[in-house]
Enzyme design. Structure first.
Site, short mmCIF file in Angstrom:
data_model
loop_
_atom_site.label_atom_id
_atom_site.label_comp_id
_atom_site.label_asym_id
_atom_site.label_seq_id
_atom_site.Cartn_x
_atom_site.Cartn_y
_atom_site.Cartn_z
N GLY A 1 43.78 15.02 51.50
CA GLY A 1 44.21 15.05 50.11
C GLY A 1 45.73 15.13 50.07
N MET B 1 50.70 18.58 46.15
CA MET B 1 50.44 19.84 46.86
C MET B 1 50.04 19.59 48.31
SD MET B 1 50.89 22.82 45.34
CE MET B 1 49.73 23.94 46.13
N SER C 1 49.32 30.10 46.63
CA SER C 1 50.14 30.25 45.43
C SER C 1 51.60 29.93 45.72
CB SER C 1 50.03 31.67 44.86
OG SER C 1 50.87 31.81 43.73
N LYS D 1 42.94 35.18 44.63
CA LYS D 1 43.84 34.19 44.02
C LYS D 1 43.57 34.08 42.52
CE LYS D 1 46.72 30.66 43.76
NZ LYS D 1 46.37 29.86 42.60
N HIS E 1 45.23 36.97 40.91
CA HIS E 1 46.66 36.68 40.92
C HIS E 1 47.03 35.82 39.71
CE1 HIS E 1 49.84 33.70 41.64
NE2 HIS E 1 50.47 34.61 42.36
N ASN E 2 46.24 34.79 39.47
CA ASN E 2 46.53 33.89 38.36
C ASN E 2 46.35 34.59 37.01
OD1 ASN E 2 46.84 32.07 40.44
ND2 ASN E 2 45.77 30.43 39.40
N GLU F 1 49.33 36.55 36.44
CA GLU F 1 50.38 35.58 36.09
C GLU F 1 50.34 35.25 34.60
OE1 GLU F 1 50.69 30.86 36.86
OE2 GLU F 1 50.53 32.08 38.68
N LYS G 1 44.69 25.97 32.96
CA LYS G 1 43.83 25.28 33.92
C LYS G 1 42.55 26.05 34.22
CE LYS G 1 47.24 22.35 36.20
NZ LYS G 1 47.84 21.92 37.49
#
Length: 486
Positions: free
Chosen positions: A15, A19, A134, A188, A191-192, A195, A266
């Site tokens: 991919g 990113m 992240s 994660k 974490h978001n 955020e 998102k």
């Protein structure tokens, strides 16, 4: 590209959107790594090879060649869009990999999907690792914060590779083995969620400084730059100053004034709130940040509501410097609440899913590379080092003292926002949470009485053990009973 690649790469990336390509470049730039790359659309692979010949990529246009180019135990990081695309690549690799090989999902997957995938892949003898990454595009290239789950055996191989590319904070790589199966993606997700709260709190501070105190965006940029030299020092405060300084080339107006006031999402913030509800953890600051984005996107409703009345009196600020300091302290106190709620969710998630998560280690790997990196994460690490079983981050001495020094300013800001008709949902809900947490007695007693009245849901007493119900429709005597299942 060679027709029959030799097994020379110690790590592969599938991919190659921004990113994935940046992560591959990061890996290739570290001594000891040889990186295999593959993308379903070969044009992206060719472009990456052409633009970065210095990386020494081992490129393949066929999945079988990609697998053949990997040394054993084969290790491949998937950087494709979460969902069916990820499942398709996992299936391709599982069919070709052998026991002991490692598949890493570096996308923003929902942790329950990671748990499911790990169980399926493990049955083949292949290791599956869900790794939260992240830092955005820049972090992927220069050093992200990495939160891998999976087995300890897989981390023995994967750990040194991830450590080589992670951000470094105070001499330590921002990566740790979070726990088994979905633990990495769960952390994660939290974490978001933090955020989301952090960004909303900063936005509310900006709104108050501008629409109550009357500062211009350029002036507020300087205020945030000054804050970034103190206890609020963080990546998000830093970039806020940069955004507010930016002037639109087309109109000459501050860029913030020409950006449509509809915030996108998102989904990871929503996932945080949904799972916190399932865990019974109040993450009100995070939830209000998610709802604020939702409200911003309901343009038709907002336009229809412009005729709704607001405060009749105008709020004026006599001492703008004092108000700036009040807002700073309110922001800091609310930020502490957001992190405290996030770590509460991590603790409860670990309990439910059987993970052994070191909260102090998590705070350390968030010090660099990630979006919520901030100076006071060191204070969080210290708090968990001093009290490993800390019940609530807010109760650690440093944070208790910080809130004590901030709370009067915090209360003044929330009151003034209400008087001025300025929405401050994250400030307000954070303060309400704080007051609820410290309250000696909550009105939940009345709620429980109401529930018992209309649904016989029962209640407990403060003076004796047992579960009770009042016969509301009868003589209103009390009986001891078994707990209601409702």
């Amino acid at each position: 590209m060679a027709d029959s690649p030799q097994a020379v790469a110690n790590i592969g990336v599938i991919g190659l959107a921004v990113m994935g390509s940046n992560l591959a470049r990061n890996l290739a730039s570290r001594e000891g790594n040889t990186v295999a790359v593959y993308n379903r659309s070969p044009e992206r692979t060719r472009t990456l090879i052409a633009e970065h010949p210095e990386a020494g990529f081992v490129a393949s246009e066929d999945i079988d060649d990609f697998v053949a180019s990997l040394q054993k135990p084969r290790t491949a990081i998937i950087m494709v869009q979460a969902g069916r695309g990820t499942d398709a690549v996992i299936e391709q690799l599982t069919e070709r990999f052998e026991p002991g090989d490692i598949i890493v999902d570096g996308g923003n997957a929902l942790f329950t999907d990671t748990i499911r995938r790990e169980q399926t892949v493990k049955a083949t003898g292949v290791h599956f690792v869900g790794a939260g990454i992240s830092g955005g595009e820049e972090g992927a290239l220069k050093g992200p914060s990495i939160m891998p789950g999976g087995s300890a055996e897989s981390y023995a191989t994967l750990g040194p590779i991830l450590s080589s590319i992670a951000a470094v904070a105070e001499g330590e790589p921002c990566v740790t083995h979070v726990g088994t199966d979905g633990a990495g993606h769960f952390v994660k997700m939290i974490h978001n969620g933090i955020e989301y709260a952090d960004m909303q709190l900063i936005a509310e501070a900006y709104d108050l400084l501008r629409n109550v105190a009357g500062f211009t965006p350029a002036e507020i940029a300087e205020i945030f730059a000054e804050w970034n030299r103190g206890e609020l020092e963080s990546y998000l405060i830093e970039i806020t100053a940069e955004v507010l300084r930016q002037v639109d080339a087309r109109t000459g107006a501050p860029l913030v004034d020409v950006i449509l006031d509809e915030a996108g999402s998102k989904g990871t913030g929503v996932w945080t709130v949904q799972n916190a509800l399932d865990l019974g953890v109040p993450v009100s600051g995070i939830a209000e940040a998610v709802f604020a984005r939702s409200l911003s996107s309901h343009r038709a409703q907002r336009e229809a509501a412009t005729a709704l009345p607001g405060p009749s009196a105008t709020v004026s600020i006599e001492d703008r410097d004092a108000f700036v300091e009040d807002v700073r302290l309110a922001l800091y106190a609310s930020k502490i609440v957001a992190y405290s709620q996030g770590f509460d969710a991590i603790r409860e998630g670990a309990t439910k899913y059987g993970w052994s998560i070191d909260e102090g280690a998590i705070s350390k790997i968030w010090r660099g590379g990630c979006i919520i990196r901030a100076q006071f994460l060191n204070r969080i690490a210290d708090a968990y080092a001093e009290q490993p079983g800390l019940e609530a981050l807010l109760t650690a001495p440093y944070f208790t003292e910080a809130i004590a020094a901030s709370q009067e300013s915090w209360r003044r800001v929330v009151v003034l926002a209400a008087q001025a008709g300025i929405p401050a949902p994250a400030f307000s809900s954070s303060l309400s949470y704080y007051d609820g947490l410290r309250a000696e007695r909550l009105p939940a007693a009345l709620v429980q009485g109401q529930r018992d009245f209309f649904g016989a849901h029962t209640y407990k007493r403060v003076d004796v053990d047992g579960v009770f119900h009042t016969l509301w429709s009868g003589d209103r005597s009390e009986i001891e009973t078994t707990p209601s299942s409702h």
